[in-house]
Design an enzyme around this catalytic site. Structure first.
Site, short mmCIF file in Angstrom:
data_model
loop_
_atom_site.label_atom_id
_atom_site.label_comp_id
_atom_site.label_asym_id
_atom_site.label_seq_id
_atom_site.Cartn_x
_atom_site.Cartn_y
_atom_site.Cartn_z
N SER A 141 -47.68 60.66 -46.12
CA SER A 141 -48.23 60.10 -44.87
C SER A 141 -48.05 58.60 -44.92
CB SER A 141 -49.72 60.45 -44.76
OG SER A 141 -50.34 59.72 -43.72
N TYR A 154 -58.21 61.74 -48.18
CA TYR A 154 -56.86 61.77 -47.62
C TYR A 154 -56.05 60.56 -48.10
CZ TYR A 154 -53.16 62.53 -44.16
OH TYR A 154 -51.95 62.78 -43.54
N LYS A 158 -52.84 61.04 -50.62
CA LYS A 158 -51.52 60.75 -50.05
C LYS A 158 -50.84 59.60 -50.80
CE LYS A 158 -51.27 63.97 -46.98
NZ LYS A 158 -50.26 65.06 -47.08
#
Length: 272
Positions: A141, A154, A158
């Protein structure tokens, strides 16, 4: 890398980027195992692709954070099509917002967003080294290059996914193992809007941060960018070109970038 006639596995293939990748790969002549935690969604994608290109895909339900289930996908690919040439580690979860994320939230995010990549590589890379070629495509991401407002689980996982992809390329890139790492911003998928739908202030800010930072692309546009990068054997896949400028600004003055991100977060929270 020309993907025609190549055997591929796409995780998280039941919708979004994964579903678009499966369709795009099949259109290029690849043979595809479509895998998803939701077996029905994976089957639906496979059937839709096969309607246009009969026999180009098979589907399977799988939790790809589990080594045994990844192995079953590899076995399915080999028994149906032949040895796996490309693995698209695309499955991912958004994770819980804030420091209130539980130990279970952290474990699940690490398992799905990071360890799933590690476990797949451990199964596939030895065979690729023997054959002299293979391709690992990691869906990370823009949050893995920058950060994610709202969700620490997250942002951290990532970043780790990007780091693992870098390590794979550095360690095995001269021995035939190619690696690409996808780092998009907003893509029109369920995951993008999970923060908005969470009912949490930080979650809503997380969605707003992505949707206000640049265009929200369709999964098919992202799949096109991935296949172009694979053909060029290019590591960093940036469907949003602005991400590279943001990454350079971050590296050129980290403290200024952190101050700017704090101001940006404050403005987003004021809007929620």
């Amino acid at each position: 890398m020309n993907v025609a006639q190549r055997v591929t596995i796409v995780t998280g293939g039941g919708a979004g980027i994964g579903g678009a990748l499966a369709a795009r790969l099949a259109r290029e002549g690849a043979r595809v195992v479509v895998a998803d935690l939701d077996a029905d969604s994976a089957r639906a994608v496979s059937e839709a692709v096969n309607a246009d290109r009969p026999g180009s895909t098979v589907s399977a339900g799988a939790d790809v954070s589990d080594t045994e289930q990844i192995q079953r996908l590899v076995d399915l690919a080999e028994s149906t099509f032949g040895p796996v040439d490309l693995y698209f580690a695309n499955a991912g979860i958004a994770g819980a917002p804030g420091l209130d994320a539980s130990e279970q939230d952290w474990d699940r995010s690490i398992d799905v967003n990071l360890r799933a990549h590690i476990r797949a590589a451990k199964l596939l890379v030895p065979g690729w080294l023997e054959r002299g070629e293979g391709y690992f495509v990691s869906t990370a991401s823009a949050a893995g290059l920058l950060t994610q407002i709202g969700s620490a689980t997250y942002a951290v996982t990532k970043h780790a996914a990007v780091s693992f992809a870098e390590w794979l390329s550095v360690t095995y890139g001269d021995r035939g193992v190619r690696v690409s790492c996808l780092c998009p911003m907003g893509v029109n998928t369920r995951l993008l809007y999970s923060g908005k739908d969470s009912g949490d202030v930080l979650g809503r800010a997380a969605t707003r941060a992505v949707t206000s930072a640049g265009d929200v692309l369709e999964p098919a546009e992202v799949a096109d960018a991935v296949l172009a990068a694979v053909k060029d054997e290019r590591f960093l896949v940036l469907p949003h070109e602005d991400v590279l400028d943001m990454y350079r600004q971050k590296g050129s003055d980290y403290d200024r970038w952190l101050r700017g991100m704090r101001r940006y977060q404050s403005s987003l929270l004021a809007q929620t």
